[in-house]
Write a protein that holds these residues in place. Structure first.
Motif, mmCIF file in Angstrom:
data_model
loop_
_atom_site.group_PDB
_atom_site.id
_atom_site.type_symbol
_atom_site.label_atom_id
_atom_site.label_comp_id
_atom_site.label_asym_id
_atom_site.label_seq_id
_atom_site.Cartn_x
_atom_site.Cartn_y
_atom_site.Cartn_z
ATOM 1 N N ARG A 680 0.827 -1.323 -0.010
ATOM 2 C CA ARG A 680 0.021 -0.035 0.143
ATOM 3 C C ARG A 680 0.709 1.330 -0.050
ATOM 4 O O ARG A 680 0.532 2.341 -0.553
ATOM 5 N N TYR A 681 2.149 1.138 0.520
ATOM 6 C CA TYR A 681 2.930 2.483 0.664
ATOM 7 C C TYR A 681 4.151 2.384 -0.143
ATOM 8 O O TYR A 681 4.912 3.245 -0.162
ATOM 9 N N ALA A 682 4.381 1.185 -0.445
ATOM 10 C CA ALA A 682 5.870 1.033 -1.098
ATOM 11 C C ALA A 682 5.934 1.722 -2.758
ATOM 12 O O ALA A 682 4.639 1.519 -3.389
ATOM 13 N N GLU A 683 6.874 2.175 -3.204
ATOM 14 C CA GLU A 683 7.235 2.333 -4.246
ATOM 15 C C GLU A 683 8.176 1.626 -5.074
ATOM 16 O O GLU A 683 8.219 1.522 -6.437
ATOM 17 N N ARG A 684 8.973 0.889 -4.311
ATOM 18 C CA ARG A 684 9.982 0.017 -4.976
ATOM 19 C C ARG A 684 9.636 -1.446 -4.503
ATOM 20 O O ARG A 684 8.714 -1.661 -3.823
ATOM 21 N N PRO A 685 10.431 -2.538 -5.150
ATOM 22 C CA PRO A 685 9.997 -3.606 -4.644
ATOM 23 C C PRO A 685 10.064 -4.110 -3.169
ATOM 24 O O PRO A 685 10.927 -3.484 -2.675
ATOM 25 N N VAL A 686 9.005 -4.899 -2.932
ATOM 26 C CA VAL A 686 9.019 -5.399 -1.577
ATOM 27 C C VAL A 686 9.865 -6.722 -1.358
ATOM 28 O O VAL A 686 9.828 -7.368 -2.058
ATOM 29 N N THR A 687 10.669 -6.947 -0.237
ATOM 30 C CA THR A 687 11.276 -8.000 -0.115
ATOM 31 C C THR A 687 10.522 -9.030 0.756
ATOM 32 O O THR A 687 9.872 -8.465 1.838
ATOM 33 N N LEU A 688 10.684 -10.287 0.586
ATOM 34 C CA LEU A 688 10.133 -11.252 1.798
ATOM 35 C C LEU A 688 11.391 -12.222 2.003
ATOM 36 O O LEU A 688 11.677 -12.832 1.043
ATOM 37 N N ARG A 689 11.347 -12.564 3.092
ATOM 38 C CA ARG A 689 12.492 -13.581 3.627
ATOM 39 C C ARG A 689 11.909 -14.332 4.805
ATOM 40 O O ARG A 689 11.566 -13.844 5.572
#
Length: 757
Positions: A680-689
């Motif tokens: 909802r707030y990100a502009e770049r890729p989101v990371t999941l680890r």
């Protein structure tokens, strides 16, 4: 305590200070004193002839005194006369002449140690009659000599003492007063040697029994007041320590018969001197009653005889009404007054076999009480300062180290000395996002409370900067600015390292600190090549960071210069010795497995030899376990509406590969909620680890610096329940702001032992 209390602690110290014994004795000396043994000048007309009035030339001083041989012969004659007097005086006390000679010879040898005159015949009991706690003769030269010298005061009324001291009774008085001064000097030196409370009280007891009294009881306030504080509640005195001669039951034969006392005297057993286990039978606690006799005596400050008007009622109040009190001038009650108020009382007692106290003995008791009280006052203040210093140092250092994933930690801290526990050395371990950990060790210049305070401020600043996830070199730069704001002379060295258990790498930045040592699994110890940098507080200096491998099983040792530098060796010699010590320890434990971490820290500290403790020592050891690549799953998700669905599929695949299908429903629900908020707030890729260790950890990062906050959603709201679900279902969760955004993480407990493949 208010003035209306009357007789309580706060009014007990308004009397005048006691007259020094030295001045009183100096003024009471009689004519005819021997200038060799007394400081009182000899009047004209006695001993040394005055110049004739008719102008006849006066004989030369050397001829009047005679030759050296004649003087030696005269001294031998006087010594022989003193020995004969001792032999005649011995039967009067129930002693054999041989015993008297042995005792006098013993005292003469002790007096010779300090150049003081030995005790003359007619003195109090031989020193062999001591028993129990602390005969003064155990302390050697000065005290033994003064004790032997002061022994003649007990025989002040006897003619034997006067005959040995000089040709007339006036010479014996002057000799006794000189010995009093010597005793007071030796006793006050013994009291002044004590540092803490128990040593000072013990010094008073050892200095006075049996030289000045046969027994002593020391009462102190409970609790002791510190400085200017005004304690609340009633004033209570507690029996702190007692000391005495051995009881009459231990004496045998004529010696015991003589100790029973003569007509009109109390029996020895009636005095409060014969208690079980060597203790004096006296009240353990005494509450000072307002307006009572004891309060009046303590308020007067000056020592008084037990037979004085006020002391007759004060002693039973102090010792307890059920305990006997000696009659006559065989007891002295001496208040102990510190800088502000009366802090206790000392009771000096003499047995019937010994002459009673004299008037000048009150001056001696006043001197002893004054020195003891001031020493106790300083000891209490020192104890409070040491307590504050210990608390400050303890709160500045971490109580316990965290145990982050992939690394094990151990630490040690040693002050420079027991009397200087406060220093500027510190260490810390700070968990960071992504299962990383920051390792910090630093050293502020100096060993004072100021150094400890500066250390605390720098440590707090380092923790704050670490939570922002700044690079190590940037952290040192901000610490340097903080040190300059604290003052121009605030200097410190620091080493800041960040360990990543996933990549098995460590990033280190140094600010004038000794380099760390890395102990590899095979037993090789390596001094890491780290740019030294300038100390914190210099200003205007750039710091450089290096990134090095941190293999699993290796041990990193961070330390301060107190471990490797001293007056006997330079810092690089100490670093080489440390490296060799680590390599030797690893070979002893085996090359296929690392040495135990706690034992390794103890072994490192054992390398310190005599004279090597010039500075504080802070030690931080980190054992790198790392996280295996098979236990890590990592993805990038574009900030789109389909990202939560993709995140659920990736999580499901990872759980299947790890055999953790039982956590599938919980993990998919929580991952979907957290990724939805990030998209909802990100502009770049989101990371999941995902990390599989002793727990299952999920980390979702985005480039938005705004941290999520949990709130309670209304019944009509369509959203706002994501973090509520995370809080209810996860074992732990949190959010950390990074320099490039934030990371939201949560942990789920594993259903059983992880099946690592």
């Amino acid at each position: 305590m208010p003035a209306a209390s009357g007789g309580c602690a706060e009014e007990l110290g308004h009397g005048k200070a006691p007259v020094p014994a030295a001045e009183a004795v100096r003024g009471s000396a009689a004519p005819g004193d021997d200038p060799v043994h007394s400081d009182v000048p000899r009047p004209r007309g006695e001993g040394v002839p005055a110049a004739p009035q008719d102008g006849t030339p006066r004989p030369a001083r050397g001829r009047a005194r005679g030759t050296a041989a004649q003087g030696a012969a005269g001294r031998r004659g006087r010594d022989g006369e003193a020995a004969r007097n001792a032999a005649h005086a011995a039967p009067a006390h129930g002693e054999e002449p041989a015993d008297v000679s042995a005792g006098r010879a013993h005292e003469a040898r002790g007096a010779a140690a300090e150049g003081l005159p030995a005790a003359v015949p007619g003195a109090s009991r031989p020193r062999e009659a001591l028993a129990g706690a602390g005969p003064a003769g155990q302390d050697g030269g000065a005290d033994a000599a003064a004790s032997a010298a002061y022994g003649i005061q007990g025989a002040g009324a006897g003619e034997g003492a006067a005959g040995a001291a000089g040709p007339g009774p006036d010479g014996g008085v002057a000799r006794r007063e000189g010995d009093r001064l010597r005793f007071v000097g030796a006793a006050t030196r013994r009291i002044a040697r004590g540092i803490d409370l128990d040593e000072i009280v013990l010094g008073l007891c050892r200095a006075t029994v049996p030289t000045f009294s046969d027994a002593i009881l020391v009462y102190l306030r409970d609790p002791l007041p510190v400085g200017d504080e005004r304690p609340v509640g009633p004033v209570v005195l507690r029996l702190r320590r007692t000391d005495r001669l051995r009881p009459i039951d231990d004496l045998t034969g004529a010696e015991g018969a003589g100790a029973a006392g003569g007509a009109g005297e109390l029996d020895f057993s009636q005095l409060p001197l014969v208690g079980p286990q060597g203790d004096l039978p006296a009240a353990e606690l005494c509450e000072i009653r307002a307006g009572g006799a004891l309060a009046e005596v303590l308020r007067g400050v000056r020592p008084v005889f037990g037979s004085a008007a006020g002391a007759k009622d004060a002693l039973p109040e102090l010792l307890g009404s059920e305990h006997p009190v000696p009659r006559g001038q065989r007891a002295i009650l001496a208040p102990l007054r510190g800088r502000r108020r009366v802090i206790g009382s000392a009771v000096f007692l003499r047995s019937p076999e010994r002459p009673a106290f004299e008037q000048n003995d009150l001056l001696v008791a006043a001197q002893l009480a004054t020195h003891t009280a001031l020493g106790i006052d300083k000891a209490v203040l020192y104890g409070r300062e040491a307590y504050i210093a210990d608390e400050l140092q303890r709160t500045m250092l971490p109580d316990s180290l965290p145990q982050p994933t992939g690394v094990r930690l151990a630490s040690r801290y040693l002050p420079a000395a027991e009397t200087a526990r406060v220093g500027g050395d510190w260490y810390d371990a700070i968990p960071l996002p992504g299962s990383r950990v920051a390792l910090v060790v630093g050293d502020v210049m100096g060993h004072s409370m100021t150094s400890a305070a500066i250390m605390g401020q720098l440590r707090t600043t380092a923790q704050t900067l670490a939570q922002l996830d700044l690079p190590p070199a940037e952290v040192l730069h901000h610490l340097d600015e903080q040190a300059q704001r604290l003052g121009s002379d605030r200097m410190a060295t620091c080493l800041y390292a960040v360990y990543d258990p996933v990549s098995h790498r460590i990033t280190i930045a140094n600010a004038g600190h000794p380099p760390p040592v890395l102990l590899h699994l095979g037993g090789r110890a390596e001094v890491l090549r780290v740019p030294p940098g300038a100390p914190i507080g210099v200003g205007g200096v750039d710091f450089e960071a290096v990134e090095l491998d941190a293999p699993a099983g290796a041990t990193l040792l961070l330390y301060t210069d107190g471990l490797v530098e001293s007056r006997l060796r330079d810092v690089w010699t100490g670093i080489e010795q440390l490296r060799e010590r680590l390599a030797t320890t690893a070979q002893l434990t085996g090359l296929d497995h690392p040495p135990p971490l706690e034992a390794l820290c103890d072994d490192v500290l054992d390398m310190l030899g005599p004279g090597d403790r010039d500075d504080d020592i802070a030690l931080l050891a980190a054992r790198f376990d790392g996280i295996a690549p098979s236990d890590v799953a990592y993805w990038f998700l574009d900030p789109e509406e389909t990202a939560p669905g993709r995140a659920r599929r990736f999580a499901r695949r990872a759980l299947t590969r790890w055999g953790l299908e039982e956590l599938q429903d919980s993990l998919e629900l929580l991952v979907s909620e957290v990724v939805t908020n990030a998209v909802r707030y990100a502009e770049r890729p989101v990371t999941l680890r995902l990390l599989r260790t002793d727990v299952l950890r999920c980390e979702v990062g985005d480039d938005s610096p705004q941290l999520p906050r949990q709130r309670r959603a209304r019944e009509t709201d369509e959203g706002g329940r994501g973090l509520f679900l995370v809080n209810r279902m996860a074992r732990r969760w949190g959010a950390t702001r990074l320099s490039s955004g934030k990371v939201v993480w949560f942990e789920l407990p594993l259903p059983g032992p992880p099946d690592r493949r």
